[in-house]
Design a protein around this motif. Structure first.
Motif, short mmCIF file in Angstrom:
data_model
loop_
_atom_site.label_atom_id
_atom_site.label_comp_id
_atom_site.label_asym_id
_atom_site.label_seq_id
_atom_site.Cartn_x
_atom_site.Cartn_y
_atom_site.Cartn_z
N TYR A 92 22.22 -31.85 -5.64
CA TYR A 92 22.51 -32.80 -5.21
C TYR A 92 20.41 -33.83 -5.10
O TYR A 92 19.84 -32.82 -5.18
CB TYR A 92 22.18 -33.20 -3.71
CG TYR A 92 24.25 -33.23 -3.41
CD1 TYR A 92 24.96 -34.22 -3.27
CD2 TYR A 92 24.37 -32.11 -2.96
CE1 TYR A 92 26.33 -33.84 -3.26
CE2 TYR A 92 25.47 -31.85 -2.72
CZ TYR A 92 27.28 -33.08 -3.39
OH TYR A 92 28.51 -32.77 -3.00
N GLU A 96 19.74 -37.94 -2.00
CA GLU A 96 21.64 -36.81 -1.36
C GLU A 96 21.65 -35.98 0.03
O GLU A 96 22.61 -36.32 1.10
CB GLU A 96 22.57 -37.24 -2.43
CG GLU A 96 22.91 -37.98 -3.20
CD GLU A 96 23.15 -37.85 -4.79
OE1 GLU A 96 23.94 -38.22 -5.20
OE2 GLU A 96 22.62 -36.00 -5.25
N ASN A 97 20.46 -34.79 -0.56
CA ASN A 97 19.90 -34.40 0.45
C ASN A 97 19.73 -34.72 1.94
O ASN A 97 20.53 -34.52 3.22
CB ASN A 97 19.45 -33.22 0.21
CG ASN A 97 19.75 -32.54 -0.67
OD1 ASN A 97 19.86 -31.25 0.06
ND2 ASN A 97 19.81 -32.20 -1.87
N SER A 128 17.13 -39.50 -9.67
CA SER A 128 18.49 -39.09 -9.04
C SER A 128 18.26 -37.66 -9.50
O SER A 128 19.53 -36.33 -9.46
CB SER A 128 20.20 -39.94 -9.76
OG SER A 128 19.18 -39.40 -11.26
N LYS A 130 18.14 -33.55 -9.63
CA LYS A 130 18.66 -32.69 -8.93
C LYS A 130 17.76 -32.15 -7.96
O LYS A 130 16.62 -31.48 -9.40
CB LYS A 130 19.76 -32.57 -9.21
CG LYS A 130 20.49 -33.01 -9.65
CD LYS A 130 22.50 -32.19 -10.21
CE LYS A 130 23.09 -33.50 -10.70
NZ LYS A 130 24.13 -33.32 -11.52
#
Ligand SMILES: Nc1ncnc2c1ncn2[C@@H]1O[C@H](COP(=O)(O)OP(=O)(O)OP(=O)(O)O)[C@@H](O)[C@H]1O
Ligand SMILES: [Mg+2]
Length: 308
Positions: A92, A96-97, A128, A130
């Motif tokens: 993620y 998102e985390n 975005s 990761k």
């Protein structure tokens, strides 16, 4: 009354016959950056985990926020914690985390706070990407952002600088100072005193589970100041010469034969010439400067000898 945000009295943790933390005392005032310094296995993580409420002390007392009388759980919510590795999901993004954590913490509308935190830790432009592609420094910064979710009053950081390159160290230091300026109290561990030397306001030196010394940054700097060390036939005999002839006021008699001169204007040649003229026998005279690391080693060695 001093504003004591964390009060530790006689805190002990044993694992079977092993004592990881032995009767430690430490009082942390609001607004401090406390550097917890100790070698591998000294007990840093164990102490931090007890403060964070992640493990239970075997004995001793822990009080928070001036012994405010609310239940324990609400104190732990006011603490942000980064101990060992941050539990990040590598598939993620940073956003998102933090979003997943916010949901787990019961902060469903945290988008604005998350974006602000990403900016605070300098990860606002990575979009975005990761976490699996992050550098160690980026992961540490995201770990700090995660610890800051929910706007805690205290931040506990276990070796956040460990393994970072010099640039990464500078960035994390700057971030910690910035957070502290905005009112956060910070307890940060390291096995290298020098690494925290530019940011800590206080140092707690631990060795083999024991608190060896708690010392303010100012006191520590004074102890590591440059000085002239004199080995003399009789240290006392030098005092009138230093004071009257050389006008030196900042000195210390260390033992019967050793004297330290701190006066910044003092010169070795002038001192030795004047002492000899006044019949004071000199065995040696030299400039001495102790690094922070030498100080740390000397303190832990002394502590080791006491227990040998
Ligand atoms: N769960 C455990 N069970 C048994 N012993 C433990 C446990 N946790 C820590 N210890 C022991 O307690 C001592 C202190 O460990 P701790 O992890 O607190 O040290 P540390 O200062 O954080 O060291 P490091 O710099 O390596 O992270 C060590 O001797 C360790 O082996
Ligand atoms: Mg540790």
């Amino acid at each position: 009354m001093p504003d004591i945000i964390i009060e530790i009295n006689g805190l002990t943790k044993t694992y079977g016959s092993k004592t990881a933390v032995k009767s430690m005392d430490l009082h942390i005032r609001r607004g401090e950056i406390v550097g917890l310094i100790g070698k591998n296995g000294a007990g840093k993580s164990t102490l931090l985990k007890m403060i964070a409420g992640l493990i239970h002390p075997t004995s001793g007392e822990l009080h928070f926020f001036n012994r405010a009388s609310a239940n324990g759980q609400s104190f732990f919510e006011r603490m942000g914690v980064l101990i060992e590795q941050a539990g990040l999901y590598s598939h993620y993004s940073a956003f998102e985390n933090l979003k997943l954590l916010a949901i787990a913490y019961g902060l469903p509308d945290a988008n604005t706070q998350i974006n602000k935190l990403l900016k605070t830790v300098g990860l606002e432009d990575i979009g975005s990407v990761k976490v699996k592609s992050f550098s160690l420094g980026m992961k540490q910064r995201l770990g700090i952002a995660a610890a800051l979710l929910g706007s805690p009053d205290v931040l506990l950081l276990d070796e956040p600088i460990n393994g970072l390159d010099p640039q990464g160290i500078v960035e994390i230091r700057a971030l910690i100072q910035e957070l502290n300026k905005n009112g956060l109290t910070i307890l940060i561990s390291s096995h290298i005193l020098e690494e925290l030397s530019k940011i800590a306001t206080q140092y707690a030196i631990i060795h083999k589970g024991e608190m060896v010394e708690v010392i303010s940054a100012d006191e520590l700097l004074h102890k590591c100041e440059e000085r002239i060390e004199l080995k003399l036939e009789k240290a006392e005999a030098a005092i009138p010469v230093l004071e009257r002839e050389l006008k030196i006021a900042d000195y210390k008699v260390f033992d019967a034969n050793t004297l330290y001169v701190y006066d910044p204007g003092a010169e070795i040649r002038q001192i030795s010439k004047t002492l000899i003229e006044h019949g004071v026998g000199i065995d040696s005279i030299y400039k001495y400067k102790q690094s922070l690391e030498q100080y740390f080693l000397a303190r832990t060695e002394q502590a080791g000898e006491r227990h040998a």
